[in-house]
Design a protein around this motif. Structure first.
Motif, PDB file in Angstrom:
ATOM      1  N   THR A  26      -7.581   3.501   1.737  1.00 23.43           N
ATOM      2  CA  THR A  26      -7.795   4.101   0.401  1.00 23.43           C
ATOM      3  C   THR A  26      -6.484   4.116  -0.383  1.00 23.43           C
ATOM      4  O   THR A  26      -6.453   3.764  -1.571  1.00 23.43           O
ATOM      5  CB  THR A  26      -8.337   5.545   0.543  1.00 23.43           C
ATOM      6  N   LEU A  27      -5.401   4.509   0.301  1.00 20.81           N
ATOM      7  CA  LEU A  27      -4.094   4.556  -0.374  1.00 20.81           C
ATOM      8  C   LEU A  27      -3.671   3.160  -0.841  1.00 20.81           C
ATOM      9  O   LEU A  27      -3.096   3.013  -1.924  1.00 20.81           O
ATOM     10  CB  LEU A  27      -3.035   5.134   0.570  1.00 20.81           C
ATOM     11  N   THR A  28      -3.992   2.127  -0.025  1.00 25.17           N
ATOM     12  CA  THR A  28      -3.643   0.753  -0.414  1.00 25.17           C
ATOM     13  C   THR A  28      -4.309   0.401  -1.736  1.00 25.17           C
ATOM     14  O   THR A  28      -3.667  -0.134  -2.653  1.00 25.17           O
ATOM     15  CB  THR A  28      -4.108  -0.250   0.669  1.00 25.17           C
ATOM     16  N   VAL A  29      -5.607   0.721  -1.848  1.00 22.38           N
ATOM     17  CA  VAL A  29      -6.355   0.361  -3.062  1.00 22.38           C
ATOM     18  C   VAL A  29      -5.823   1.152  -4.266  1.00 22.38           C
ATOM     19  O   VAL A  29      -5.501   0.568  -5.313  1.00 22.38           O
ATOM     20  CB  VAL A  29      -7.868   0.612  -2.857  1.00 22.38           C
ATOM     21  N   ILE A  30      -5.685   2.478  -4.099  1.00 21.33           N
ATOM     22  CA  ILE A  30      -5.268   3.321  -5.236  1.00 21.33           C
ATOM     23  C   ILE A  30      -3.850   2.945  -5.702  1.00 21.33           C
ATOM     24  O   ILE A  30      -3.626   2.654  -6.882  1.00 21.33           O
ATOM     25  CB  ILE A  30      -5.337   4.826  -4.863  1.00 21.33           C
ATOM     26  N   VAL A  31      -2.908   2.928  -4.748  1.00 18.77           N
ATOM     27  CA  VAL A  31      -1.508   2.640  -5.121  1.00 18.77           C
ATOM     28  C   VAL A  31      -1.373   1.181  -5.583  1.00 18.77           C
ATOM     29  O   VAL A  31      -0.598   0.877  -6.494  1.00 18.77           O
ATOM     30  CB  VAL A  31      -0.543   2.966  -3.944  1.00 18.77           C
ATOM     31  N   GLY A  32      -2.178   0.282  -4.985  1.00 18.33           N
ATOM     32  CA  GLY A  32      -2.141  -1.136  -5.373  1.00 18.33           C
ATOM     33  C   GLY A  32      -2.579  -1.345  -6.818  1.00 18.33           C
ATOM     34  O   GLY A  32      -1.919  -2.058  -7.574  1.00 18.33           O
ATOM     35  N   ALA A 209       5.359   0.515  -2.209  1.00 14.30           N
ATOM     36  CA  ALA A 209       4.538   1.492  -1.476  1.00 14.30           C
ATOM     37  C   ALA A 209       3.152   0.902  -1.204  1.00 14.30           C
ATOM     38  O   ALA A 209       2.618   1.031  -0.096  1.00 14.30           O
ATOM     39  CB  ALA A 209       4.425   2.788  -2.291  1.00 14.30           C
ATOM     40  N   ALA A 210       2.571   0.222  -2.206  1.00  7.65           N
ATOM     41  CA  ALA A 210       1.241  -0.391  -2.034  1.00  7.65           C
ATOM     42  C   ALA A 210       1.279  -1.444  -0.923  1.00  7.65           C
ATOM     43  O   ALA A 210       0.406  -1.480  -0.053  1.00  7.65           O
ATOM     44  CB  ALA A 210       0.789  -1.027  -3.346  1.00  7.65           C
ATOM     45  N   PHE A 211       2.312  -2.289  -0.945  1.00  4.74           N
ATOM     46  CA  PHE A 211       2.458  -3.323   0.089  1.00  4.74           C
ATOM     47  C   PHE A 211       2.616  -2.668   1.469  1.00  4.74           C
ATOM     48  O   PHE A 211       2.097  -3.163   2.465  1.00  4.74           O
ATOM     49  CB  PHE A 211       3.683  -4.216  -0.209  1.00  4.74           C
ATOM     50  N   SER A 212       3.345  -1.534   1.522  1.00  7.99           N
ATOM     51  CA  SER A 212       3.577  -0.861   2.803  1.00  7.99           C
ATOM     52  C   SER A 212       2.275  -0.287   3.354  1.00  7.99           C
ATOM     53  O   SER A 212       2.009  -0.384   4.553  1.00  7.99           O
ATOM     54  CB  SER A 212       4.604   0.259   2.648  1.00  7.99           C
ATOM     55  N   PHE A 213       1.462   0.329   2.483  1.00  7.87           N
ATOM     56  CA  PHE A 213       0.166   0.866   2.939  1.00  7.87           C
ATOM     57  C   PHE A 213      -0.739  -0.271   3.412  1.00  7.87           C
ATOM     58  O   PHE A 213      -1.482  -0.132   4.379  1.00  7.87           O
ATOM     59  CB  PHE A 213      -0.521   1.668   1.831  1.00  7.87           C
ATOM     60  N   PHE A 214      -0.664  -1.408   2.704  1.00 13.04           N
ATOM     61  CA  PHE A 214      -1.443  -2.591   3.098  1.00 13.04           C
ATOM     62  C   PHE A 214      -1.026  -3.035   4.504  1.00 13.04           C
ATOM     63  O   PHE A 214      -1.868  -3.300   5.369  1.00 13.04           O
ATOM     64  CB  PHE A 214      -1.196  -3.704   2.076  1.00 13.04           C
ATOM     65  N   LEU A 215       0.297  -3.075   4.726  1.00 10.92           N
ATOM     66  CA  LEU A 215       0.811  -3.490   6.036  1.00 10.92           C
ATOM     67  C   LEU A 215       0.355  -2.511   7.125  1.00 10.92           C
ATOM     68  O   LEU A 215      -0.102  -2.935   8.201  1.00 10.92           O
ATOM     69  CB  LEU A 215       2.342  -3.561   5.998  1.00 10.92           C
ATOM     70  N   LEU A 216       0.450  -1.197   6.847  1.00 12.53           N
ATOM     71  CA  LEU A 216       0.046  -0.186   7.832  1.00 12.53           C
ATOM     72  C   LEU A 216      -1.427  -0.366   8.209  1.00 12.53           C
ATOM     73  O   LEU A 216      -1.790  -0.318   9.383  1.00 12.53           O
ATOM     74  CB  LEU A 216       0.257   1.218   7.253  1.00 12.53           C
ATOM     75  N   THR A 217      -2.271  -0.566   7.172  1.00 15.62           N
ATOM     76  CA  THR A 217      -3.711  -0.725   7.417  1.00 15.62           C
ATOM     77  C   THR A 217      -3.962  -1.936   8.306  1.00 15.62           C
ATOM     78  O   THR A 217      -4.666  -1.845   9.326  1.00 15.62           O
ATOM     79  CB  THR A 217      -4.461  -0.923   6.069  1.00 15.62           C
ATOM     80  N   LEU A 218      -3.375  -3.070   7.924  1.00 14.84           N
ATOM     81  CA  LEU A 218      -3.633  -4.299   8.697  1.00 14.84           C
ATOM     82  C   LEU A 218      -2.998  -4.238  10.083  1.00 14.84           C
ATOM     83  O   LEU A 218      -3.548  -4.778  11.045  1.00 14.84           O
ATOM     84  CB  LEU A 218      -3.123  -5.523   7.938  1.00 14.84           C
ATOM     85  N   HIS A 219      -1.867  -3.565  10.196  1.00 17.05           N
ATOM     86  CA  HIS A 219      -1.217  -3.455  11.504  1.00 17.05           C
ATOM     87  C   HIS A 219      -2.104  -2.655  12.463  1.00 17.05           C
ATOM     88  O   HIS A 219      -2.316  -3.052  13.613  1.00 17.05           O
ATOM     89  CB  HIS A 219       0.157  -2.795  11.346  1.00 17.05           C
ATOM     90  N   LEU A 220      -2.647  -1.548  11.969  1.00 13.02           N
ATOM     91  CA  LEU A 220      -3.544  -0.741  12.813  1.00 13.02           C
ATOM     92  C   LEU A 220      -4.776  -1.555  13.206  1.00 13.02           C
ATOM     93  O   LEU A 220      -5.191  -1.558  14.369  1.00 13.02           O
ATOM     94  CB  LEU A 220      -3.976   0.539  12.083  1.00 13.02           C
ATOM     95  N   LEU A 221      -5.361  -2.260  12.219  1.00 10.54           N
ATOM     96  CA  LEU A 221      -6.559  -3.080  12.501  1.00 10.54           C
ATOM     97  C   LEU A 221      -6.248  -4.154  13.548  1.00 10.54           C
ATOM     98  O   LEU A 221      -7.009  -4.347  14.499  1.00 10.54           O
ATOM     99  CB  LEU A 221      -7.038  -3.761  11.218  1.00 10.54           C
ATOM    100  N   ALA A 222      -5.104  -4.836  13.359  1.00 10.27           N
ATOM    101  CA  ALA A 222      -4.734  -5.919  14.283  1.00 10.27           C
ATOM    102  C   ALA A 222      -4.422  -5.371  15.671  1.00 10.27           C
ATOM    103  O   ALA A 222      -4.727  -6.014  16.678  1.00 10.27           O
ATOM    104  CB  ALA A 222      -3.538  -6.690  13.719  1.00 10.27           C
ATOM    105  N   MET A 223      -3.832  -4.171  15.741  1.00 12.31           N
ATOM    106  CA  MET A 223      -3.558  -3.561  17.050  1.00 12.31           C
ATOM    107  C   MET A 223      -4.860  -3.215  17.758  1.00 12.31           C
ATOM    108  O   MET A 223      -5.009  -3.416  18.962  1.00 12.31           O
ATOM    109  CB  MET A 223      -2.695  -2.302  16.887  1.00 12.31           C
ATOM    110  N   ARG A 224      -5.809  -2.688  16.990  1.00 10.26           N
ATOM    111  CA  ARG A 224      -7.130  -2.366  17.581  1.00 10.26           C
ATOM    112  C   ARG A 224      -7.778  -3.644  18.114  1.00 10.26           C
ATOM    113  O   ARG A 224      -8.361  -3.654  19.190  1.00 10.26           O
ATOM    114  CB  ARG A 224      -8.028  -1.709  16.534  1.00 10.26           C
TER     115      ARG A 224
END
Lengths: 253, 54
Positions: A26-32, A209-224
């Motif tokens: 959600t933060l990725t979309v809003i801040v993006g 900040a938007a790019f960082s939230f994007f990275l966090l989201t994808l990193h968690l998804l890829a780790m899962r």
């Protein structure tokens, strides 16, 4: 260190990431969306570069994250070799394609920015070359993971390669100070403070900040994904042990 | 002084959106593929356990 020990259990990690993923997405979309609005419509034109200065709002965050991903991978490599944390190599393996993508974007957006400002798409200058080396390092690390069959051995060898390649990160950062480069010097992370006007600095920080939230989201998804992939492998091994090889589906790599 | 050069800005933003969108797709497709394999294997393991109990 307590949270790291707790997260050594993949089930705990999956539970925590389940809660964090919707927040980061959600933060990725809003801040993006906010960042794009500021970058494209609010930030003023540069008096020399005119509209092309807007490329900075994607080029600079990509470059920061390409270097951040590698730094985090180096920390994960230490986690694998020194502390033998079970999720350390999962984190590094998940980060490599993300870091490679950001390094690729840095090179491509840099070339597109370079043409109208420098008059050339590419120049063998220290900053550009060291970022190209970073991109090639990422590709090498991804390939290593794919060619080594045994996961524990792959984790150890790639961890060593990541740590050796880490020498390139300070070279990227300080290349503009150590050599006379076509690329401009640091203008945000400086001891005497940023030299960019706040009208341009603020949209840049929001986009970062938007790019960082994007990275966090994808990193968690890829780790899962990687944790589930390992679960698949262990189930496959168990089935092979129970001598039912005909039931084993194609190995998920 | 550089005139406008808006086409460079548009190209840079479009490429970034496509590349990052492709990355998201790649991760989601990978996830769907692994989930499918995991579901299939878990079902087969459960069947195997049931058969061995019987």
């Amino acid at each position: 260190m307590g949270i790291l020990t707790k997260l050594a259990n993949p089930t705990q990690f999956l539970k925590l990431s389940d809660r964090l993923l919707p927040i980061f997405a959600t933060l990725t979309v809003i801040v993006g969306v906010w960042g794009l609005y500021l970058a494209l419509f609010v930030a003023p034109e540069d008096y020399q570069q005119a509209q092309t200065v807007r490329i900075m709002f994607i080029h600079v965050p990509s470059a920061w994250l390409a270097m951040f991903c590698y730094t985090f991978m180096a920390l994960s490599a230490l986690g694998t070799l020194v502390w033998k944390h079970p999720l350390a190599d999962v984190s590094a393996k998940a980060l490599a394609p993300l870091g490679a993508t950001f390094a690729f974007l840095t090179l491509v957006t840099g070339a597109i920015w370079g043409k109208p400002t420098w008059g050339t798409w590419w120049y063998w200058d220290a900053r550009l070359t060291s970022v190209l080396i970073l991109f090639i390092l990422y590709l090498g690390i991804i390939s290593l993971w794919h060619v080594i069959e045994e996961p524990a051995k792959a984790a150890r060898i790639t961890a060593v390669m990541i740590l050796v390649g880490f020498v390139n990160i300070p070279i990227i950062k300080f290349s503009v100070d150590w050599w006379n480069t076509l690329h401009q010097g640091a203008s945000v992370f400086r001891l005497d403070g940023p030299t960019i006007h706040s009208d341009i600095l603020f949209p840049l920080i929001v986009m970062a900040a938007a790019f960082s939230f994007f990275l966090l989201t994808l990193h968690l998804l890829a780790m899962r994904n990687e944790i589930m992939r390992r679960r698949v492998r262990s189930l496959q091994r168990r089935m092979v042990r129970n001598s039912a090889p005909d039931m084993v589906p194609q190995v998920v790599r | 002084m550089i005139e406008g050069k808006i086409e460079f800005v548009i190209a840079a933003y479009l490429i970034t959106i496509f590349v990052l969108g492709g990355l998201v797709l790649f991760v989601l497709i990978d996830r769907a593929r692994i989930k499918k394999a995991l579901k299939k294997l878990e079902g087969e393991t459960a069947n195997e356990l049931k058969t061995s109990h019987e």
